[in-house]
Design a protein around this motif. Structure first.
Motif, PDB file in Angstrom:
ATOM      1  N   GLY A  11       0.828  -1.203   0.000  1.00 49.76           N
ATOM      2  CA  GLY A  11       0.000   0.000   0.000  1.00 49.76           C
ATOM      3  C   GLY A  11       0.857   1.246   0.000  1.00 49.76           C
ATOM      4  N   GLY A  12       1.989   1.195   0.689  1.00 48.34           N
ATOM      5  CA  GLY A  12       2.903   2.327   0.724  1.00 48.34           C
ATOM      6  C   GLY A  12       3.473   2.626  -0.638  1.00 48.34           C
ATOM      7  N   VAL A  13       3.814   1.587  -1.393  1.00 49.49           N
ATOM      8  CA  VAL A  13       4.342   1.770  -2.737  1.00 49.49           C
ATOM      9  C   VAL A  13       3.264   2.336  -3.644  1.00 49.49           C
ATOM     10  CG1 VAL A  13       5.180   0.566  -4.788  1.00 49.49           C
ATOM     11  CG2 VAL A  13       6.141   0.015  -2.562  1.00 49.49           C
ATOM     12  N   GLU A  14       2.073   1.805  -3.559  1.00 45.47           N
ATOM     13  CA  GLU A  14       0.991   2.226  -4.455  1.00 45.47           C
ATOM     14  C   GLU A  14       0.617   3.694  -4.281  1.00 45.47           C
ATOM     15  OE1 GLU A  14       0.055   0.535  -7.050  1.00 45.47           O
ATOM     16  OE2 GLU A  14       1.427  -1.027  -6.387  1.00 45.47           O
ATOM     17  N   ARG A  15       0.838   4.257  -3.121  1.00 43.66           N
ATOM     18  CA  ARG A  15       0.497   5.675  -2.956  1.00 43.66           C
ATOM     19  C   ARG A  15       1.412   6.571  -3.779  1.00 43.66           C
ATOM     20  NH1 ARG A  15       2.522   7.470   3.057  1.00 43.66           N
ATOM     21  NH2 ARG A  15       4.716   7.096   2.650  1.00 43.66           N
ATOM     22  N   TYR A  16       2.542   6.023  -4.243  1.00 46.69           N
ATOM     23  CA  TYR A  16       3.456   6.773  -5.103  1.00 46.69           C
ATOM     24  C   TYR A  16       3.229   6.479  -6.581  1.00 46.69           C
ATOM     25  CZ  TYR A  16       5.955   7.746  -0.777  1.00 46.69           C
ATOM     26  OH  TYR A  16       6.290   8.167   0.484  1.00 46.69           O
ATOM     27  N   ALA A  17       2.169   5.794  -6.937  1.00 44.54           N
ATOM     28  CA  ALA A  17       1.889   5.404  -8.321  1.00 44.54           C
ATOM     29  C   ALA A  17       1.966   6.561  -9.324  1.00 44.54           C
ATOM     30  CB  ALA A  17       0.541   4.697  -8.416  1.00 44.54           C
ATOM     31  N   PRO A  18       1.532   7.773  -8.985  1.00 46.54           N
ATOM     32  CA  PRO A  18       1.651   8.855  -9.968  1.00 46.54           C
ATOM     33  C   PRO A  18       3.090   9.105 -10.434  1.00 46.54           C
ATOM     34  CG  PRO A  18       0.176   9.521  -8.215  1.00 46.54           C
ATOM     35  CD  PRO A  18       0.814   8.208  -7.789  1.00 46.54           C
ATOM     36  N   LEU A  19       4.074   8.691  -9.636  1.00 49.13           N
ATOM     37  CA  LEU A  19       5.474   8.911 -10.003  1.00 49.13           C
ATOM     38  C   LEU A  19       5.886   8.098 -11.224  1.00 49.13           C
ATOM     39  CD1 LEU A  19       7.099   8.920  -6.457  1.00 49.13           C
ATOM     40  CD2 LEU A  19       6.432  10.896  -7.837  1.00 49.13           C
ATOM     41  N   TRP A  20       5.240   6.959 -11.454  1.00 47.85           N
ATOM     42  CA  TRP A  20       5.596   6.165 -12.626  1.00 47.85           C
ATOM     43  C   TRP A  20       4.443   6.029 -13.624  1.00 47.85           C
ATOM     44  CZ3 TRP A  20       5.458   3.867  -7.739  1.00 47.85           C
ATOM     45  CH2 TRP A  20       4.408   2.982  -7.520  1.00 47.85           C
ATOM     46  N   GLU A  21       3.254   6.430 -13.251  1.00 51.54           N
ATOM     47  CA  GLU A  21       2.119   6.316 -14.157  1.00 51.54           C
ATOM     48  C   GLU A  21       1.922   7.551 -15.018  1.00 51.54           C
ATOM     49  OE1 GLU A  21      -1.188   5.224 -11.683  1.00 51.54           O
ATOM     50  OE2 GLU A  21      -0.562   3.133 -11.648  1.00 51.54           O
ATOM     51  N   GLY A  22       2.732   8.551 -14.833  1.00 47.70           N
ATOM     52  CA  GLY A  22       2.635   9.739 -15.663  1.00 47.70           C
ATOM     53  C   GLY A  22       1.828  10.837 -15.017  1.00 47.70           C
ATOM     54  N   SER A  23       1.825  11.972 -15.660  1.00 47.54           N
ATOM     55  CA  SER A  23       1.093  13.126 -15.174  1.00 47.54           C
ATOM     56  C   SER A  23       0.755  14.003 -16.363  1.00 47.54           C
ATOM     57  CB  SER A  23       1.948  13.896 -14.161  1.00 47.54           C
ATOM     58  OG  SER A  23       2.969  14.602 -14.841  1.00 47.54           O
ATOM     59  N   PRO A  24      -0.086  15.003 -16.160  1.00 48.24           N
ATOM     60  CA  PRO A  24      -0.380  15.906 -17.272  1.00 48.24           C
ATOM     61  C   PRO A  24       0.839  16.742 -17.673  1.00 48.24           C
ATOM     62  CG  PRO A  24      -1.518  16.613 -15.271  1.00 48.24           C
ATOM     63  CD  PRO A  24      -0.859  15.295 -14.984  1.00 48.24           C
ATOM     64  N   TYR A  25       1.854  16.792 -16.836  1.00 43.31           N
ATOM     65  CA  TYR A  25       3.077  17.543 -17.121  1.00 43.31           C
ATOM     66  C   TYR A  25       4.163  16.566 -17.574  1.00 43.31           C
ATOM     67  CZ  TYR A  25       0.458  20.654 -14.104  1.00 43.31           C
ATOM     68  OH  TYR A  25      -0.539  21.403 -13.550  1.00 43.31           O
TER      69      TYR A  25
END
Length: 80
Positions: free
Chosen positions: A10-24
């Motif tokens: 669960g701790g790792v998954e909270r950082y998912a935006p770091l590898w799943e991309g962003s609008p920037y």
């Protein structure tokens, strides 16, 4: 599954935006400072605080697999 394993996952998954991309494009980069590896957020111009070494290694693995840029050069903008 033990509590510590599920907590870590669960701790790792909270950082998912770091590898799943962003609008920037390339908001997050991997910054190598003489062997000290940090995740750097270019939008807020500072490193992301990941204090658990196991989670940090997994976040970095996933970011690298996703093709997030990695460099030893300072990835941010000048500080005021």
């Amino acid at each position: 599954m033990s509590t510590s394993t599920s907590t870590r996952t669960g701790g790792v998954e909270r950082y998912a935006p770091l590898w799943e991309g962003s609008p920037y494009p390339h908001r997050w980069v991997i910054w190598d400072i003489a062997g000290d590896i940090l995740v750097f957020d270019r939008e807020v111009n500072c490193p992301v605080d990941i204090d658990d070494e196991v989670i940090l290694r997994e976040v970095l693995r996933r970011m690298r697999a996703a093709g997030v840029p990695e460099s030893g050069d300072y990835p941010g903008r000048p500080c005021a």
